[in-house]
Design an enzyme around this catalytic site. Structure first.
Site, PDB file in Angstrom:
ATOM      1  N   ASP A  67       0.843  -1.196   0.000  1.00 54.25           N
ATOM      2  CA  ASP A  67       0.000   0.000   0.000  1.00 54.25           C
ATOM      3  C   ASP A  67       0.885   1.257   0.000  1.00 54.25           C
ATOM      4  O   ASP A  67       0.384   2.369  -0.103  1.00 54.25           O
ATOM      5  CB  ASP A  67      -1.002  -0.011   1.168  1.00 54.25           C
ATOM      6  N   SER A  68       2.230   1.056   0.053  1.00 53.31           N
ATOM      7  CA  SER A  68       3.157   2.156  -0.200  1.00 53.31           C
ATOM      8  C   SER A  68       2.964   2.684  -1.622  1.00 53.31           C
ATOM      9  O   SER A  68       3.514   3.738  -1.962  1.00 53.31           O
ATOM     10  CB  SER A  68       4.606   1.704   0.016  1.00 53.31           C
ATOM     11  N   ASP A 106      -1.063  -6.257  -0.349  1.00 53.57           N
ATOM     12  CA  ASP A 106      -1.261  -5.588   0.943  1.00 53.57           C
ATOM     13  C   ASP A 106      -2.739  -5.238   1.092  1.00 53.57           C
ATOM     14  O   ASP A 106      -3.313  -4.592   0.208  1.00 53.57           O
ATOM     15  CB  ASP A 106      -0.448  -4.272   0.930  1.00 53.57           C
ATOM     16  N   LYS A 136      -1.248  -9.492   2.899  1.00 54.76           N
ATOM     17  CA  LYS A 136      -0.599  -9.017   4.118  1.00 54.76           C
ATOM     18  C   LYS A 136      -1.538  -8.079   4.852  1.00 54.76           C
ATOM     19  O   LYS A 136      -2.244  -7.294   4.225  1.00 54.76           O
ATOM     20  CB  LYS A 136       0.714  -8.295   3.784  1.00 54.76           C
ATOM     21  N   GLU A 138      -1.746  -5.568   8.650  1.00 55.27           N
ATOM     22  CA  GLU A 138      -0.990  -4.983   9.759  1.00 55.27           C
ATOM     23  C   GLU A 138      -1.621  -5.353  11.098  1.00 55.27           C
ATOM     24  O   GLU A 138      -2.844  -5.370  11.237  1.00 55.27           O
ATOM     25  CB  GLU A 138      -0.930  -3.446   9.607  1.00 55.27           C
ATOM     26  N   GLU A 204       8.898  -4.038  10.950  1.00 52.21           N
ATOM     27  CA  GLU A 204       9.284  -2.740  10.400  1.00 52.21           C
ATOM     28  C   GLU A 204       9.739  -1.806  11.518  1.00 52.21           C
ATOM     29  O   GLU A 204       9.024  -1.610  12.505  1.00 52.21           O
ATOM     30  CB  GLU A 204       8.100  -2.118   9.633  1.00 52.21           C
TER      31      GLU A 204
HETATM   32  N1  LIG Z   1       8.904   5.303  -0.037  1.00 50.91           N
HETATM   33  C1  LIG Z   1       8.497   4.631   1.045  1.00 50.91           C
HETATM   34  N2  LIG Z   1       9.376   3.884   1.722  1.00 50.91           N
HETATM   35  C2  LIG Z   1       9.001   3.195   2.838  1.00 50.91           C
HETATM   36  O1  LIG Z   1       9.848   2.493   3.429  1.00 50.91           O
HETATM   37  C3  LIG Z   1       7.641   3.283   3.250  1.00 50.91           C
HETATM   38  C4  LIG Z   1       6.757   4.078   2.502  1.00 50.91           C
HETATM   39  N3  LIG Z   1       7.208   4.752   1.422  1.00 50.91           N
HETATM   40  N4  LIG Z   1       5.425   4.204   2.835  1.00 50.91           N
HETATM   41  C5  LIG Z   1       4.898   3.323   3.833  1.00 50.91           C
HETATM   42  C6  LIG Z   1       5.851   3.088   4.912  1.00 50.91           C
HETATM   43  C7  LIG Z   1       6.162   4.313   5.761  1.00 50.91           C
HETATM   44  N5  LIG Z   1       7.510   4.053   6.166  1.00 50.91           N
HETATM   45  C8  LIG Z   1       8.338   4.918   6.892  1.00 50.91           C
HETATM   46  C9  LIG Z   1       8.144   6.276   6.845  1.00 50.91           C
HETATM   47  C10 LIG Z   1       8.968   7.139   7.519  1.00 50.91           C
HETATM   48  C11 LIG Z   1      10.010   6.653   8.291  1.00 50.91           C
HETATM   49  C12 LIG Z   1      10.902   7.582   9.029  1.00 50.91           C
HETATM   50  O2  LIG Z   1      10.863   8.761   8.833  1.00 50.91           O
HETATM   51  N6  LIG Z   1      11.774   7.062   9.891  1.00 50.91           N
HETATM   52  C13 LIG Z   1      12.817   7.830  10.575  1.00 50.91           C
HETATM   53  C14 LIG Z   1      13.231   7.160  11.873  1.00 50.91           C
HETATM   54  C15 LIG Z   1      12.429   7.610  13.040  1.00 50.91           C
HETATM   55  C16 LIG Z   1      13.028   7.203  14.350  1.00 50.91           C
HETATM   56  O3  LIG Z   1      14.272   7.313  14.499  1.00 50.91           O
HETATM   57  O4  LIG Z   1      12.256   6.803  15.258  1.00 50.91           O
HETATM   58  C17 LIG Z   1      14.063   7.869   9.693  1.00 50.91           C
HETATM   59  O5  LIG Z   1      14.812   8.839   9.803  1.00 50.91           O
HETATM   60  O6  LIG Z   1      14.290   6.916   8.930  1.00 50.91           O
HETATM   61  C18 LIG Z   1      10.206   5.281   8.346  1.00 50.91           C
HETATM   62  C19 LIG Z   1       9.359   4.410   7.633  1.00 50.91           C
HETATM   63  C20 LIG Z   1       7.989   2.821   5.589  1.00 50.91           C
HETATM   64  N7  LIG Z   1       7.161   2.658   4.414  1.00 50.91           N
HETATM   65  C1  LIG Z   2       7.206  -1.592   3.466  1.00 48.50           C
HETATM   66  C2  LIG Z   2       6.335  -2.773   3.206  1.00 48.50           C
HETATM   67  C3  LIG Z   2       6.525  -3.838   4.233  1.00 48.50           C
HETATM   68  C4  LIG Z   2       4.895  -2.380   3.053  1.00 48.50           C
HETATM   69  O1  LIG Z   2       4.028  -2.695   3.820  1.00 48.50           O
HETATM   70  C5  LIG Z   2       4.543  -1.556   1.889  1.00 48.50           C
HETATM   71  O2  LIG Z   2       5.403  -1.329   1.004  1.00 48.50           O
HETATM   72  O3  LIG Z   2       3.385  -1.131   1.816  1.00 48.50           O
HETATM   73 MG   LIG Z   3       2.188  -1.660   3.507  1.00 51.03          MG
END
Ligand SMILES: Nc1nc(=O)c2c([nH]1)NC[C@@H]1CN(c3ccc(C(=O)N[C@@H](CCC(=O)O)C(=O)O)cc3)CN21
Ligand SMILES: CC(C)C(=O)C(=O)O
Ligand SMILES: [Mg+2]
Length: 287
Positions: A67-68, A106, A136, A138, A204
């Site tokens: 769903d990304s 998803d 999948k 959540e 994740e």
């Molecule tokens: N392009 C993309 N990549 C992804 O991995 C992803 C998506 N979209 N959309 C759905 C979810 C959202 N995801 C995310 C979105 C933001 C962060 C993020 O900003 N993380 C911070 C860490 C925060 C912390 O330290 O607690 C980072 O800096 O990576 C992580 C996963 C993973 N998934």
């Molecule tokens: C990041 C993966 C696990 C996901 O759920 C997605 O791409 O939607």
């Molecule tokens: Mg997803």
């Protein structure tokens, strides 16, 4: 073959999920056998037939129509607005574009939270109309009735724990399972998903040590994203992995190409040729 027997067999690379020689569609039984062999494997997201065919030819054994697609493909800010219509359309394209990979669809936000009957209706649509081999969803304990009914109905379920982006409005995008209590809850969720019949669990954005402990505690494979090196598999969003995503990408991503640069360069070269009269040339022209 029993689990014990599988572990004592010499490695048979013809069976490997990645690099194996098989051409038939990979099944959840093949995934289970890989854990018994102690084999690590890669998973990528895919949202269209053309890209999926590239990954299929590269030997990627499992693809997730995530769903990304909401933020990567459809221009939404989050995964929350993604609909069953969108998921079904793009999942069908990915299935058509692939011959070997197991395709996992998803379940989008709002398509299973009402309860098991709604979940079964949504999952059935992805299986029948799009042709996915698994779905999948959540949540661990909170999604147990859904997981149980789907598995009972014959639909393989992949569980997704830790950061669950469909709950962004309550949990944000923070690392999960840092406190002792949260770590215990995640371990409980993972075991509950396994007991309900899930064939794999995505972890994740959790500390590597916790992901390693969950991986040791389960007999089904764990698939990490921002969960350190000790999970059975790793998944990345393909546009992040290939350097196509615009703006900020999560720190857990590694960029293996710079498609954004490459594609922009190609578009500028085409535009320059058109404006300068270099395209079309004689070989592109009919008389
Ligand atoms: N392009 C993309 N990549 C992804 O991995 C992803 C998506 N979209 N959309 C759905 C979810 C959202 N995801 C995310 C979105 C933001 C962060 C993020 O900003 N993380 C911070 C860490 C925060 C912390 O330290 O607690 C980072 O800096 O990576 C992580 C996963 C993973 N998934
Ligand atoms: C990041 C993966 C696990 C996901 O759920 C997605 O791409 O939607
Ligand atoms: Mg997803």
């Amino acid at each position: 073959m029993t689990l014990q027997a599988a572990q004592t067999q010499p490695a048979d690379s013809s069976k490997a999920l990645y690099g194996g020689k098989g051409t038939r569609r990979i099944t959840v039984q093949d995934i289970a056998a890989a854990k018994a062999r102690g084999e690590k494997w890669p998973m990528l997201t895919a949202y269209d037939a053309m890209t999926a065919s590239v990954f299929d030819e590269a030997g990627i054994p499992v693809m997730l129509v995530g769903d990304s697609m909401g933020n990567c493909h459809l221009g939404y800010d989050t995964t929350v607005p993604v609909t069953m219509d969108e998921m079904t359309l793009l999942s069908a394209a990915v299935v058509r574009g692939t011959k070997r990979a197991l395709i996992v669809g998803d379940l989008p936000f709002g398509s299973y939270q009402e309860g098991p009957v709604q979940a079964l209706r949504s999952a059935t649509r992805l299986v029948k109309d799009a042709g996915v081999g698994a779905v999948k969803l959540e949540g661990g304990e909170r999604s147990l009735p859904q997981t149980e009914l789907l598995v009972q109905a014959g639909i393989p379920v992949m569980s997704h724990l830790g950061l669950t982006p469909q709950s962004v409005n309550t949990m944000g995008y923070r690392v999960q399972g840092r406190s002792d209590e949260a770590a215990h809850r995640l371990l409980r969720d993972a075991k509950a998903a396994q007991d309900a019949g899930a064939f794999a669990v995505v972890l994740e954005l959790v500390p590597a040590e916790l992901a390693a402990e969950v991986t040791r505690s389960l007999h089904i494979p764990t698939i990490g994203i921002g969960a350190g090196p000790d999970t059975d598999a790793q998944v990345l969003v393909w546009t992040d992995m290939a350097g196509l995503t615009g703006g900020k990408v999560p720190r857990f991503t590694k960029q293996y190409a710079n498609l954004r640069q490459t594609l922009g360069d190609a578009a500028r070269a085409f535009a320059d040729d058109v404006v300068g009269g270099a395209f079309p040339a004689e070989e592109h022209t009919f008389h």
